[in-house]
Design an enzyme around this catalytic site. Structure first.
Site, PDB file in Angstrom:
ATOM      1  N   PRO A   9       0.786  -1.233   0.000  1.00 26.21           N
ATOM      2  CG  PRO A   9      -0.191  -1.130   2.105  1.00 26.21           C
ATOM      3  CD  PRO A   9       0.455  -2.082   1.159  1.00 26.21           C
ATOM      4  CG  ASN A  10      -0.345   4.300   1.216  1.00 26.24           C
ATOM      5  OD1 ASN A  10      -1.316   4.801   0.636  1.00 26.24           O
ATOM      6  ND2 ASN A  10      -0.428   3.771   2.418  1.00 26.24           N
ATOM      7  NE  ARG A  17       3.957   6.527   1.769  1.00 24.89           N
ATOM      8  CZ  ARG A  17       4.247   5.313   2.172  1.00 24.89           C
ATOM      9  NH1 ARG A  17       4.763   4.446   1.318  1.00 24.89           N
ATOM     10  NH2 ARG A  17       4.035   4.942   3.400  1.00 24.89           N
ATOM     11  CE1 TYR A  22       8.952   4.954   2.784  1.00 23.13           C
ATOM     12  CE2 TYR A  22       7.428   6.805   2.989  1.00 23.13           C
ATOM     13  CZ  TYR A  22       7.911   5.596   3.453  1.00 23.13           C
ATOM     14  OH  TYR A  22       7.372   5.023   4.574  1.00 23.13           O
ATOM     15  CG  ASN A  71       8.339  -2.160   0.485  1.00 22.09           C
ATOM     16  OD1 ASN A  71       7.783  -2.276   1.591  1.00 22.09           O
ATOM     17  ND2 ASN A  71       9.002  -1.071   0.133  1.00 22.09           N
ATOM     18  CB  ALA A  74       1.455   0.173   6.460  1.00 17.27           C
ATOM     19  CG  ASP A  84      -0.121 -17.426   9.102  1.00 15.00           C
ATOM     20  OD1 ASP A  84       0.905 -17.553   9.813  1.00 15.00           O
ATOM     21  OD2 ASP A  84      -1.267 -17.355   9.577  1.00 15.00           O
ATOM     22  CD  GLU A  95      10.841  -7.588   5.940  1.00 15.12           C
ATOM     23  OE1 GLU A  95      11.573  -8.457   6.486  1.00 15.12           O
ATOM     24  OE2 GLU A  95      10.140  -6.796   6.587  1.00 15.12           O
ATOM     25  CG  HIS A  97      11.117  -2.473   4.732  1.00 16.05           C
ATOM     26  ND1 HIS A  97       9.754  -2.417   4.618  1.00 16.05           N
ATOM     27  CD2 HIS A  97      11.400  -3.631   5.370  1.00 16.05           C
ATOM     28  CE1 HIS A  97       9.238  -3.495   5.174  1.00 16.05           C
ATOM     29  NE2 HIS A  97      10.215  -4.251   5.638  1.00 16.05           N
ATOM     30  CB  SER A  99      12.564   4.183   5.301  1.00 19.25           C
ATOM     31  OG  SER A  99      11.498   3.360   5.745  1.00 19.25           O
ATOM     32  NE  ARG A 104      10.071   5.910   8.627  1.00 17.64           N
ATOM     33  CZ  ARG A 104       9.112   5.785   7.693  1.00 17.64           C
ATOM     34  NH1 ARG A 104       9.204   4.811   6.793  1.00 17.64           N
ATOM     35  NH2 ARG A 104       8.096   6.619   7.671  1.00 17.64           N
TER      36      ARG A 104
HETATM   37  C1  DQA Z   1       8.216   0.944   3.984  1.00 12.95           C
HETATM   38  C2  DQA Z   1       8.263   1.191   5.495  1.00 12.95           C
HETATM   39  C3  DQA Z   1       6.892   1.004   6.134  1.00 12.95           C
HETATM   40  O1  DQA Z   1       6.956   1.248   7.527  1.00 12.95           O
HETATM   41  C4  DQA Z   1       5.902   1.965   5.523  1.00 12.95           C
HETATM   42  O2  DQA Z   1       4.606   1.742   6.049  1.00 12.95           O
HETATM   43  C5  DQA Z   1       5.898   1.954   4.043  1.00 12.95           C
HETATM   44  C6  DQA Z   1       7.148   1.792   3.310  1.00 12.95           C
HETATM   45  C7  DQA Z   1       9.560   1.246   3.298  1.00 12.95           C
HETATM   46  O3  DQA Z   1       9.738   0.816   2.162  1.00 12.95           O
HETATM   47  O4  DQA Z   1      10.405   1.948   3.858  1.00 12.95           O
HETATM   48  O5  DQA Z   1       4.850   2.167   3.414  1.00 12.95           O
HETATM   49  O6  DQA Z   1       7.928  -0.437   3.765  1.00 12.95           O
END
Ligand code: DQA
Length: 143
Positions: A9-10, A17, A22, A71, A74, A84, A95, A97, A99, A104
């Site tokens: 998401p997002n 954003r 980011y 990724n 949230a 799961d 995985e 990210h 950031s 954080r």
């Molecule tokens: C994120 C870090 C998450 O905490 C956040 O909710 C994101 C992006 C990152 O790529 O740094 O949406 O996954």
């Protein structure tokens, strides 16, 4: 090697954003360069704002890809369901990210995904995805 990148998401709003966290590049823009850099690999991309769609796509990736770069955004901090799913499928999930979630807000420090992911890369900006692909390349080529 066939790789699927899944963004949660997002992450469709990258570029606009919170650019101080980011960056100011859209993922589509970055993806073009990523595909050129890793042109020996086949890279597909999927973004969704919905938890269940991430799970559907992860399940469908089994047997179709050599690895998934995920990724979960949230959902990292909330989703037992995604964790799961990763446990249930037989495909390496890395995985990623943008950031460094450990540096954080405290509510971002815990990841449900890290214990079930093959590996986690974070805090390198979009380069985290490059690093994950390099890792996957080595991981998959090991006998
Ligand atoms: C994120 C870090 C998450 O905490 C956040 O909710 C994101 C992006 C990152 O790529 O740094 O949406 O996954």
């Amino acid at each position: 090697m066939k790789i699927l990148i899944i963004n949660g998401p997002n992450l469709n709003l990258l570029g606009q954003r919170e650019p101080e966290i980011y960056g100011n590049q859209s993922f589509e823009n970055y993806l073009e360069k990523l595909k050129l850099r890793f042109n020996k690999y086949h890279i597909d991309y999927y973004q969704t704002n919905h938890e269940g769609y991430i799970i559907d796509r992860l399940q469908a990736s089994e047997g179709q890809y050599d690895g998934v770069i995920l990724n979960p955004a949230a959902y990292t901090h909330t989703s037992i369901a995604i964790a799961d799913c990763i446990k249930a499928i037989d495909i390496p999930v890395i995985e990623v990210h943008i950031s460094d979630i450990k540096k954080r807000e405290p509510f971002r420090h815990h990841s449900y995904i890290s214990p079930v992911a093959e590996k986690t890369f974070m805090g390198h900006g979009l380069k985290s995805y490059d690093i994950a692909i390099e890792f996957l390349g080595q991981y998959v080529s090991k006998p």
